[in-house]
Each structure stands twice: as structure tokens, then as C-alpha cells.
Design an enzyme around this catalytic site. Sequence first.
Site, PDB file in Angstrom:
ATOM      1  N   SER A   1       4.139   0.211  -1.826  1.00 20.58           N
ATOM      2  CA  SER A   1       4.319   0.262  -3.272  1.00 20.58           C
ATOM      3  C   SER A   1       4.489   1.676  -3.799  1.00 20.58           C
ATOM      4  O   SER A   1       5.211   1.903  -4.761  1.00 20.58           O
ATOM      5  CB  SER A   1       3.118  -0.409  -3.958  1.00 20.58           C
ATOM      6  OG  SER A   1       1.912   0.187  -3.516  1.00 20.58           O
TER       7      SER A   1
ATOM      8  N   LYS B   1      -5.229   0.967   7.360  1.00 23.76           N
ATOM      9  CA  LYS B   1      -3.844   0.540   7.575  1.00 23.76           C
ATOM     10  C   LYS B   1      -3.089   1.461   8.518  1.00 23.76           C
ATOM     11  O   LYS B   1      -1.900   1.253   8.767  1.00 23.76           O
ATOM     12  CB  LYS B   1      -3.122   0.463   6.234  1.00 23.76           C
ATOM     13  CG  LYS B   1      -3.834  -0.421   5.219  1.00 23.76           C
ATOM     14  CD  LYS B   1      -3.303  -0.173   3.834  1.00 23.76           C
ATOM     15  CE  LYS B   1      -4.219  -0.807   2.803  1.00 23.76           C
ATOM     16  NZ  LYS B   1      -3.832  -0.450   1.435  1.00 23.76           N
TER      17      LYS B   1
ATOM     18  N   THR C   1       0.879  -1.139   0.000  1.00 26.65           N
ATOM     19  CA  THR C   1       0.000   0.000   0.000  1.00 26.65           C
ATOM     20  C   THR C   1       0.922   1.194   0.000  1.00 26.65           C
ATOM     21  O   THR C   1       2.122   1.038  -0.204  1.00 26.65           O
ATOM     22  CB  THR C   1      -0.915  -0.030   1.254  1.00 26.65           C
ATOM     23  OG1 THR C   1      -1.820   1.011   1.210  1.00 26.65           O
ATOM     24  CG2 THR C   1      -0.092   0.066   2.519  1.00 26.65           C
TER      25      THR C   1
ATOM     26  N   GLY D   1       1.397   2.557  11.182  1.00 22.96           N
ATOM     27  CA  GLY D   1       0.920   2.317   9.823  1.00 22.96           C
ATOM     28  C   GLY D   1       1.699   1.151   9.235  1.00 22.96           C
ATOM     29  O   GLY D   1       2.913   1.041   9.456  1.00 22.96           O
TER      30      GLY D   1
END
Length: 234
Positions: free
Chosen positions: A175, A85, A53, A96
Site C-alpha cells: 500500500s 513480513k 503493507t 518480503g
Amino acid sequence: VALRGRERMTAMLRAASRGAVGRSALCRGAAALYSGGRIDGLGGWYHERMRATTILSVKKDEKLFIIGDGQVSLGSQIIKPNARKVRKLKEGVVCGFAGATADAMTLFERLEMKLSEHPETMRACVEMAKAWRMDKYLRRLEAVMIVVDEHGTNVQLTGTGDVLESLDGVIGIGSGGAFATAAARALMDVPGMDAEAIGRKAMEVASDLCVYTNKSFVEETLVIKPPADDVSST
């Protein structure tokens, strides 16, 4: 050397003709080849891997801001657009995570345990990283975490046993982490932009560039408390 793709499928077909490979194994191999996945049984539907994410933390002046997107992707599919998240570990401490969701939640629970043993966030993070590195079970978990607290702690925890503290106040993982980090660093010196404005704008940039990041943001803001010595002196 392990064979992959069509070569490995051909080998499986030959083995099946000799009765050395069962029908179920042959079907699994065909499904993996058709879906573009691997045939060695590495998780996911049709052996695809979950991707997520972007998490970003920004520390500027007296504020510490952490923000994450909500997209969970599995191959070319968006499985969930509003995953949370970024979560509070306890009052004044926020985490996180990026990576496999189940792995991240396991580490989240372990870090909660470390915080109950060691109230100081940095010490708890170091102990967590040691356990992550040395424990045979934890070493298999694939996730990265950012931990921030109201005393100014802003660190990244990795599965290799690293506890990385940011030099410039910006940490990005996942990502789209590189996109978000670059954008946030470029905005750090812009007059009138606080940690929240920088973080939101940087995540907007990351979501425009990374296909695994959406604009369903979850965010937390912490006001950094002055050290106890400064409070007593005033």
C-alpha cells in the site's frame, strides 16, 4: 448486472417476502450493507479486506537491504502492529511479502520448495512465477513478493507470472510501496547514504504518508558476494 448496496438489499427483501431468500442470507446482506462491505461474500470481518503493507528493497554498492513494516489493517481497524513480513528463506536469501497473510505464507512455503529444487535464486523465482501463473489454486492467491539474495538478486514476483528485476536497485510493494520507492530513488545519489540509511529513511516517509503502514520495522541486510570468477582471479 449485479446489484450492489441498497438496490441489492431491496431486491433481497422482496425475495425474502416471497420466501425465495432465507433469513440467514438476509442477515448477512444487512450486516454487509451496514458495515459498508460487499454482499457477495468476499472474505474478512463484515466483508472488509485485510490491507497491508509496505516492503522496500534497496541495492547500493556492496549491500542489499530489505525492510518492511508490521501493521496489518482490516478496514478501519489495526489488527496487529508487529507482524513479521520480512523473513529468511534460507541462509543468504530473504523474502518480503505484501497482501493477504495466509496467501503470502503459502507462497513463501512454495518458494522454499523451489529453492530446494533449484539452488540458484533467480531460477527458483522463475519456476515459482510459472507455477503461480499456471496452477489453478495458486492463481487465486493475492500477494506480491520481493526476493533478495547475497549474490545481488533483487526481484519482484507477481501473481501474473512476472519476475521483475529493478533497474536502479529499488523495489517497493504494498500500500505504501510507491511512497517508499519514490523516496528511496530520491536518496540514491545522496553522498554518505548507504543502502540501510536510504531504506530506513524511505520507510519513514512511507509510514508518514500511508495509513496502512506503521513504524514497527523488520529489516535484513545482506552483503553482496563477488562473483566466483572474481574470487578465483584474486
